[in-house]
Motif scaffolding. Structure first.
Motif, PDB file in Angstrom:
ATOM      1  N   LEU A  21      40.625   7.651   2.664  1.00  0.00           N
ATOM      2  CA  LEU A  21      40.030   6.535   1.928  1.00  0.00           C
ATOM      3  C   LEU A  21      38.897   7.032   1.021  1.00  0.00           C
ATOM      4  O   LEU A  21      38.729   6.574  -0.107  1.00  0.00           O
ATOM      5  CB  LEU A  21      39.500   5.476   2.913  1.00  0.00           C
ATOM      6  CG  LEU A  21      38.870   4.250   2.276  1.00  0.00           C
ATOM      7  CD1 LEU A  21      39.880   3.505   1.394  1.00  0.00           C
ATOM      8  CD2 LEU A  21      38.330   3.292   3.335  1.00  0.00           C
ATOM      9  N   ILE A  74      35.943  21.113  -0.949  1.00  0.00           N
ATOM     10  CA  ILE A  74      37.290  21.691  -1.024  1.00  0.00           C
ATOM     11  C   ILE A  74      37.504  22.108  -2.476  1.00  0.00           C
ATOM     12  O   ILE A  74      36.710  21.737  -3.340  1.00  0.00           O
ATOM     13  CB  ILE A  74      38.390  20.685  -0.584  1.00  0.00           C
ATOM     14  CG1 ILE A  74      38.289  19.381  -1.390  1.00  0.00           C
ATOM     15  CG2 ILE A  74      38.328  20.404   0.894  1.00  0.00           C
ATOM     16  CD1 ILE A  74      39.384  18.373  -1.075  1.00  0.00           C
ATOM     17  N   THR A  75      38.556  22.859  -2.741  1.00  0.00           N
ATOM     18  CA  THR A  75      38.759  23.280  -4.131  1.00  0.00           C
ATOM     19  C   THR A  75      39.285  22.092  -4.944  1.00  0.00           C
ATOM     20  O   THR A  75      39.801  21.120  -4.379  1.00  0.00           O
ATOM     21  CB  THR A  75      39.789  24.415  -4.232  1.00  0.00           C
ATOM     22  OG1 THR A  75      41.014  23.925  -3.691  1.00  0.00           O
ATOM     23  CG2 THR A  75      39.355  25.654  -3.499  1.00  0.00           C
ATOM     24  N   TYR A 125      47.328  13.328  -4.426  1.00  0.00           N
ATOM     25  CA  TYR A 125      48.721  12.959  -4.661  1.00  0.00           C
ATOM     26  C   TYR A 125      49.421  12.565  -3.364  1.00  0.00           C
ATOM     27  O   TYR A 125      50.228  11.643  -3.335  1.00  0.00           O
ATOM     28  CB  TYR A 125      49.469  14.100  -5.361  1.00  0.00           C
ATOM     29  CG  TYR A 125      49.031  14.251  -6.797  1.00  0.00           C
ATOM     30  CD1 TYR A 125      48.926  13.130  -7.623  1.00  0.00           C
ATOM     31  CD2 TYR A 125      48.698  15.480  -7.329  1.00  0.00           C
ATOM     32  CE1 TYR A 125      48.503  13.241  -8.928  1.00  0.00           C
ATOM     33  CE2 TYR A 125      48.271  15.603  -8.642  1.00  0.00           C
ATOM     34  CZ  TYR A 125      48.175  14.482  -9.440  1.00  0.00           C
ATOM     35  OH  TYR A 125      47.746  14.591 -10.726  1.00  0.00           O
ATOM     36  N   ARG A 126      49.066  13.277  -2.297  1.00  0.00           N
ATOM     37  CA  ARG A 126      49.682  12.939  -1.010  1.00  0.00           C
ATOM     38  C   ARG A 126      49.335  11.503  -0.604  1.00  0.00           C
ATOM     39  O   ARG A 126      50.164  10.758  -0.119  1.00  0.00           O
ATOM     40  CB  ARG A 126      49.197  13.886   0.101  1.00  0.00           C
ATOM     41  CG  ARG A 126      49.491  15.344  -0.120  1.00  0.00           C
ATOM     42  CD  ARG A 126      50.968  15.626  -0.141  1.00  0.00           C
ATOM     43  NE  ARG A 126      51.631  15.274   1.095  1.00  0.00           N
ATOM     44  CZ  ARG A 126      51.865  16.125   2.087  1.00  0.00           C
ATOM     45  NH1 ARG A 126      51.503  17.368   1.973  1.00  0.00           N
ATOM     46  NH2 ARG A 126      52.488  15.743   3.173  1.00  0.00           N
ATOM     47  N   ASN A 140      41.877  22.083  -6.773  1.00  0.00           N
ATOM     48  CA  ASN A 140      43.318  21.987  -6.581  1.00  0.00           C
ATOM     49  C   ASN A 140      43.666  21.281  -5.282  1.00  0.00           C
ATOM     50  O   ASN A 140      44.585  20.467  -5.219  1.00  0.00           O
ATOM     51  CB  ASN A 140      43.939  23.390  -6.586  1.00  0.00           C
ATOM     52  CG  ASN A 140      44.012  23.928  -7.989  1.00  0.00           C
ATOM     53  OD1 ASN A 140      44.042  23.148  -8.945  1.00  0.00           O
ATOM     54  ND2 ASN A 140      43.997  25.228  -8.121  1.00  0.00           N
ATOM     55  N   ASN A 141      42.929  21.610  -4.261  1.00  0.00           N
ATOM     56  CA  ASN A 141      43.181  20.958  -2.976  1.00  0.00           C
ATOM     57  C   ASN A 141      42.888  19.459  -3.077  1.00  0.00           C
ATOM     58  O   ASN A 141      43.602  18.627  -2.514  1.00  0.00           O
ATOM     59  CB  ASN A 141      42.329  21.616  -1.895  1.00  0.00           C
ATOM     60  CG  ASN A 141      42.979  21.511  -0.544  1.00  0.00           C
ATOM     61  OD1 ASN A 141      43.946  20.768  -0.368  1.00  0.00           O
ATOM     62  ND2 ASN A 141      42.456  22.226   0.421  1.00  0.00           N
ATOM     63  N   VAL A 179      45.904  17.942  -4.712  1.00  0.00           N
ATOM     64  CA  VAL A 179      47.058  17.850  -3.808  1.00  0.00           C
ATOM     65  C   VAL A 179      46.856  16.727  -2.795  1.00  0.00           C
ATOM     66  O   VAL A 179      47.737  15.888  -2.575  1.00  0.00           O
ATOM     67  CB  VAL A 179      47.270  19.208  -3.084  1.00  0.00           C
ATOM     68  CG1 VAL A 179      48.335  19.078  -2.011  1.00  0.00           C
ATOM     69  CG2 VAL A 179      47.684  20.273  -4.074  1.00  0.00           C
ATOM     70  N   ASP A 215      39.432   7.732   7.378  1.00  0.00           N
ATOM     71  CA  ASP A 215      38.199   7.795   6.585  1.00  0.00           C
ATOM     72  C   ASP A 215      38.287   8.843   5.464  1.00  0.00           C
ATOM     73  O   ASP A 215      37.856   8.601   4.345  1.00  0.00           O
ATOM     74  CB  ASP A 215      37.000   8.141   7.477  1.00  0.00           C
ATOM     75  CG  ASP A 215      36.623   6.971   8.356  1.00  0.00           C
ATOM     76  OD1 ASP A 215      36.977   5.839   8.001  1.00  0.00           O
ATOM     77  OD2 ASP A 215      35.991   7.200   9.396  1.00  0.00           O
TER      78      ASP A 215
END
Lengths: 514, 177
Positions: free
Chosen positions: B133, B155-156, B165-166, B158-159, B162, B130
């Motif tokens: 998605l 969350i930030t 992208y993951r 930047n996070n 990241v 979840d």
């Protein structure tokens, strides 16, 4: 969770939804939920607990008026006859095994150590509290401010007052005297001698408890002098972006249809191609024409095209010179070898990206924690600044109820004159002051009206007065214009503040209180 | 829309009296309704959910602090929590309303998706948890900035990047299989 993927939008729009919704009904429902919210917070047995609380408060307030105003749960009973909306209580469910810090606003906070509440086997307690931040809250909530000491009557002032109760499923839970709750309060004036008082609700008078601890700038709360570092991740991100831009090209297998040609080149100059014995080239360059192969060329040069797996082939014979782009194609074992090499390189690259992303994610999480810690530190530092000015006081709360921090002022200032008395119209008392709040030359004090319905005030001072009458009416005067009476006293006109149907906030606004 | 100043004033008034929430409701209704109808396609359920979100906002507005988070994200966080609570408790069907434009670009598809590829992509997305998605949905289907995604998910920025992208790498890997 059932999921459906759809590309179509629903058949209705936000406007359709808006038309079918009634905002006023939502507001009404919000008010109803607020009424039952407290019960809900208690979870199982909530209704029982609620009844206990009500009964407890009715007894504890020693007041015959036990009917509660629906939208003001736990409201002090002496407010009943005035239909104003007071604040909803703050409540926090805490774990009995952990230390909990509750911010009360303005730098005030409570530290509740594990075991502070005698909660039996409960592992959580609902802490219900109100922190009174200004005089209007205290006055409008009708908190008595009388203080008797050895037969001398005083009015208390307040620089911070809390009312607090703990509940579990079994009802009100006591505070363990040996593991008290610590309340830390920034005060307005470091030079004052503050005291701590507890309200005795049966006599509606305050009991002196002791002197609060002055928090010296020793920072024993664990102020961190070295703030956690936030590491700059820009370079790492740029590095990952660079790696992600690398597009390794899959080797191309020679097709039957390809017009492939061989080029003789020095394998030492092209180590990436050296391993392949059957290497050929193909070209899709518009400048390439198979007819060119029928000519004779004396010189053939191969140069790499930057940033790609292609090469430029230059053919010359002293008269003509042509150049076109060509790509190596592999066949047989060469293809297998090239494919394997590509896969190994690609895997290595992906692994490198993956590892760098892992590291970046770890750093980002570390940075987030550091930012949170820094923010907390900033807030602590503002308190630290007040601490450095000796403006922070701390005291122990050892039981449920009202706790006040400040000092008493004797009734009857030496410099004050008696000036107020009931106002009559046609022989009937229209204003009979009962309690008041006085802002006078920077001092703030609650007025206990004397039995003869008069009180003391400095008529020459810059004075502001609020009076709550015995019939729950609020009167105010911003600037005293004293009218002398024959008997040497003074009277003044007060303006009635309409409270009915208003919130405390609105009342405070009409009084000019921020 | 309310100006920042008017919004602050209105929020402070609503903290004292829920009926003063009216202008905030007007200003943010479409934002919340848009978020909801991208995920719930049943009219009655969407209506219930929106009502719950605004009631929750009125109940908790006292806890809102201007310095912590812009008000619209505070509202969207409530919307998100309520959505998941309702979908879970009431077993509603959760719709993922997709739009491949941005995602196609991100996963480097050379051509427009064929029907077969679309089905494959849906299957891969459906295998995501979840949380993953939701990031795809916010970033690629609703085309929100990373900063917005971060604010909504607490969350930030930047996070958020990241994590995105993951997930994209994960999708690409799955599609290659």
């Amino acid at each position: 969770m059932k999921r459906i993927f759809k590309s179509e939008k629903p058949s209705f729009s936000p406007e359709d939804l808006k038309k079918s919704l009634d905002f006023d009904a939502m507001v009404k429902q919000t008010k109803t939920i607020k009424r039952i919210k407290f019960r809900k917070n208690l979870g199982i047995g909530g209704i029982l607990v609620f009844s206990i609380v009500m009964l407890y408060l009715a007894l504890f307030r020693n007041d015959k008026k036990t009917a509660l105003k629906t939208e003001t749960l736990l409201l002090k009973d002496e407010m009943r006859s005035t239909p104003i909306n007071v604040y909803i209580w703050d409540s926090v469910k805490i774990s009995t095994n952990d230390t909990t810090r509750i911010e009360c606003g303005g730098g005030t906070y409570m530290l509740i150590p594990p075991g502070a509440f005698v909660a039996g086997s409960s592992d959580s307690v609902l802490v219900v509290y109100q922190f009174y931040q200004d005089w209007a809250d205290i006055l409008l909530n009708r908190i008595p401010m009388r203080y008797d000491s050895a037969g001398v009557r005083y009015n208390l002032v307040s620089d911070g007052m809390i009312q607090l109760y703990g509940f579990n499923e079994d009802g009100l839970v006591e505070i363990n005297e040996n593991i008290p709750i610590i309340l830390t309060v920034p005060v307005t004036d470091a030079s004052r001698g503050y005291n701590v008082y507890k309200l005795d609700t049966s006599t509606e008078s305050w009991t002196y408890i002791g002197i609060p601890e002055v928090i010296e700038p020793t920072f024993e709360y664990g102020f961190t002098e070295n703030l956690p570092e936030v590491e700059n991740t820009d370079e790492r991100k740029a590095d990952i972006a660079r790696l992600k831009r690398i597009k390794l090209e899959k080797p191309r297998q020679k097709n039957k249809e390809d017009f492939a040609f061989r080029i003789e080149f020095d394998r030492k100059d092209y180590p990436e191609l050296a391993a392949y014995d059957e290497l050929e080239f193909v070209s899709s360059d518009p400048g390439f024409n198979t007819d060119q192969f029928s000519k004779s060329w004396t010189d053939i040069q191969l140069t790499r095209k930057r940033g790609s797996k292609s090469y430029f082939v230059t053919l010359s014979n002293g008269i003509d010179r042509i150049q076109f782009e060509a790509q190596p194609v592999f066949s047989g074992n060469d293809y297998k070898k090239a494919l394997k090499e590509f896969e190994t390189k690609n895997k290595k690259l992906q692994k490198e990206i993956e590892e760098k992303l892992d590291e970046l994610e770890r750093l980002e999480a570390q940075n987030e924690a550091a930012i949170r810690a820094r923010n907390k530190e900033v807030s602590r530092n503002s308190l630290k600044q007040l601490t450095a000015q000796n403006k922070v006081r701390r005291f122990r709360i050892t039981s449920n109820g009202y706790w006040n921090l400040d000092y008493p002022i004797p009734i009857g200032f030496s410099f004050a004159k008696r000036i107020a008395r009931p106002q009559y119209v046609s022989g009937e008392v229209v204003i009979q002051p009962l309690k008041g709040f006085l802002i006078m030359e920077g001092l703030r004090t609650y007025i206990e009206i004397n039995p003869n319905n008069s009180f003391n005030i400095n008529k020459n001072g810059s004075t502001r007065l609020l009076v709550m009458t015995s019939t729950d009416e609020l009167y105010a005067v911003n600037k005293l214009e004293l009218i002398p009476e024959d008997d040497g006293t003074y009277i003044f006109d007060m303006k009635k503040i309409e409270m009915e149907g208003k919130s405390v906030h609105e009342i405070k606004q009409s009084l000019g209180v921020q | 829309m309310l100006s920042r100043e008017a919004e602050v004033k209105q929020i402070e008034e609503a903290k004292k009296d829920p009926s003063k929430f009216g202008p905030i409701y007007e200003a943010y209704f479409h934002l919340i309704a848009g978020y909801v109808i991208n995920r719930i396609h049943d009219f009655e359920n969407a209506k219930d959910l929106i009502q719950e979100i605004f009631i929750k906002a009125m109940l908790h507005i006292n806890k809102y602090q201007h310095r912590d988070v812009p008000f619209k994200f505070w509202l969207l966080r409530i919307a998100r929590n309520e959505l998941y609570n309702h979908v879970k408790k009431k077993e509603w069907t959760r719709v993922v309303q997709y739009n491949w434009d941005l995602l196609e670009e991100e996963i480097e598809l050379e051509n427009t998706l064929t029907e077969k590829q679309t089905n494959m992509l849906i299957a891969v997305l459906n295998d995501l948890n979840d949380a993953d998605l939701e990031i795809i949905e916010l970033r690629y289907f609703e085309k929100r900035s990373f900063a917005e995604v971060g604010e909504i998910l607490q969350i930030t920025e930047n996070n958020a990047k990241v994590k995105t992208y993951r997930i994209i790498e994960k999708i690409k890997k799955e599609l290659k299989k």
